[in-house]
Design a protein around this motif. Structure first.
Motif, PDB file in Angstrom:
ATOM      1  N   THR A  65     -27.752  56.126  82.063  1.00  0.00           N
ATOM      2  CA  THR A  65     -28.236  57.349  82.926  1.00  0.00           C
ATOM      3  C   THR A  65     -26.985  57.206  83.982  1.00  0.00           C
ATOM      4  O   THR A  65     -26.262  56.669  84.268  1.00  0.00           O
ATOM      5  CB  THR A  65     -29.805  57.235  83.550  1.00  0.00           C
ATOM      6  OG1 THR A  65     -29.599  56.682  84.623  1.00  0.00           O
ATOM      7  CG2 THR A  65     -30.612  56.859  82.473  1.00  0.00           C
ATOM      8  N   TYR A  66     -27.188  58.466  84.909  1.00  0.00           N
ATOM      9  CA  TYR A  66     -26.161  58.700  85.903  1.00  0.00           C
ATOM     10  C   TYR A  66     -27.047  59.362  87.005  1.00  0.00           C
ATOM     11  O   TYR A  66     -27.862  60.113  86.927  1.00  0.00           O
ATOM     12  CB  TYR A  66     -25.102  59.456  85.393  1.00  0.00           C
ATOM     13  CG  TYR A  66     -25.173  60.928  85.365  1.00  0.00           C
ATOM     14  CD1 TYR A  66     -25.227  61.960  86.384  1.00  0.00           C
ATOM     15  CD2 TYR A  66     -25.575  61.646  84.081  1.00  0.00           C
ATOM     16  CE1 TYR A  66     -25.187  63.203  86.171  1.00  0.00           C
ATOM     17  CE2 TYR A  66     -25.822  62.704  83.694  1.00  0.00           C
ATOM     18  CZ  TYR A  66     -25.588  63.467  84.994  1.00  0.00           C
ATOM     19  OH  TYR A  66     -25.840  65.109  84.778  1.00  0.00           O
ATOM     20  N   THR A  68     -25.564  61.556  90.633  1.00  0.00           N
ATOM     21  CA  THR A  68     -24.364  62.337  91.304  1.00  0.00           C
ATOM     22  C   THR A  68     -24.530  62.127  92.807  1.00  0.00           C
ATOM     23  O   THR A  68     -25.474  62.450  93.417  1.00  0.00           O
ATOM     24  CB  THR A  68     -24.059  63.717  90.874  1.00  0.00           C
ATOM     25  OG1 THR A  68     -24.114  63.823  89.576  1.00  0.00           O
ATOM     26  CG2 THR A  68     -23.143  64.251  91.749  1.00  0.00           C
ATOM     27  N   GLU A 173     -29.033  62.381  83.085  1.00  0.00           N
ATOM     28  CA  GLU A 173     -29.283  62.101  84.515  1.00  0.00           C
ATOM     29  C   GLU A 173     -30.515  61.291  84.481  1.00  0.00           C
ATOM     30  O   GLU A 173     -31.774  61.642  83.660  1.00  0.00           O
ATOM     31  CB  GLU A 173     -29.291  63.525  85.060  1.00  0.00           C
ATOM     32  CG  GLU A 173     -29.435  63.624  86.502  1.00  0.00           C
ATOM     33  CD  GLU A 173     -29.370  65.004  87.128  1.00  0.00           C
ATOM     34  OE1 GLU A 173     -29.148  64.980  88.429  1.00  0.00           O
ATOM     35  OE2 GLU A 173     -29.515  65.962  86.296  1.00  0.00           O
TER      36      GLU A 173
END
Length: 285
Positions: A65-66, A68, A173
């Motif tokens: 996942t990420y 920002t 995300e």
């Protein structure tokens, strides 16, 4: 009771077959092992079929996942336990993540080949042997070709993020990933939240937002965390009512850490199980 909730097999980027990993876990004195290969459940059946007497298997996966943050995208790994492997959203996302891993891995090899490093895409694919391609597979190719002496050395010199050969992949995300796992009946736990740069993104405020979305716990006791990290994370977990887990993050010979290097309290595992739908139960021989 000795519980290690985060390990990897040949089904992703470990070096031990799922069945052999169960034997190794028993030999290491574990009572419970979590199999959490990257973006796949391919090792579940073989592991469950090979359980030695007295060993319990917690089936899971580790999702890419990420998050920002200003001027950057931070990779965060999310452990998912006891979710429905047939959930259509999970199935589609794992397929997509595996395709992203393959594309990213081949691009990294292509960059290395262009600089004259003596590895090939075919070599890396053979090492992966059908598993989702990960950087450790490229590292093993670099070891085989005599470029480095170990996978750790390969990461230090060639594979680390922001290095000249690093290629990002399009992950999911983090917040939607937590919701996806909960919707599939599973229990999400953030892996090593203060290691490998995650601390830049995983603020107490974000962790609180994740907890409100269904996050169950934080992997606090991990090789990547020092005493200061662990104390901070325990405080956050206590404030938000999150579980504290511990594990080895075992990858076989791809990492120096051994099974059982860090452990999870049995009471935490009991609560974790209650936070799942029961569609995918624990498996005991």
């Amino acid at each position: 009771m000795r519980i290690d909730l985060h390990t990897h097999s040949l089904a992703s980027d470990g070096t031990v077959a799922p069945a052999d990993l169960m034997t190794a876990a028993s030999a290491a004195g574990l009572d419970v092992i979590g199999l959490t290969d990257h973006d796949t459940t391919a090792g579940w059946a073989a592991a469950a079929a090979a359980l030695p007497a007295g060993l319990t298997l917690v089936r899971g996966a580790e999702f890419s996942t990420y998050v920002t943050v200003p001027r950057s995208i931070v990779s965060v790994h999310l452990l998912a336990y006891l979710f429905d492997p047939l959930d259509p959203v999970i199935v589609r996302e794992q397929e997509r993540l595996r395709a992203e891993r393959l594309q990213r891995g081949l691009q990294m090899v292509e960059l290395m080949m262009a600089d004259g490093l003596p590895i090939t895409q075919e070599q890396v694919l053979a090492i992966a042997a059908g598993a989702p391609v990960g950087r450790p597979h490229i590292g093993r190719a670099l070891v085989e070709s005599g470029v480095v002496g170990s996978v750790d050395e390969a990461f230090d010199g060639y594979l680390a993020g922001r290095g000249s050969y690093y290629v990002p992949k399009l992950d999911i995300e983090l917040l939607p990933a937590v919701r996806m796992i909960v919707a599939a009946g599973g229990a999400p736990v953030v892996a090593h939240p203060r290691g490998r740069g995650e601390g830049r993104a995983l603020t107490p405020q974000l962790i609180a937002e994740l907890a409100a979305a269904g996050l169950v716990g934080l992997e606090v006791d991990h090789l990547d965390h020092d005493d200061v990290d662990r104390a901070e994370l325990r405080g956050i977990a206590a404030e938000l009512g999150l579980l504290v887990t511990g594990s080895s993050d075992f990858h076989g010979t791809n990492k120096k850490v051994q099974l059982g290097a860090n452990l999870t309290d049995p009471a935490a595992l009991e609560v974790l199980v209650t936070r799942t739908s029961g569609v995918t139960p624990l498996v005991t021989a």
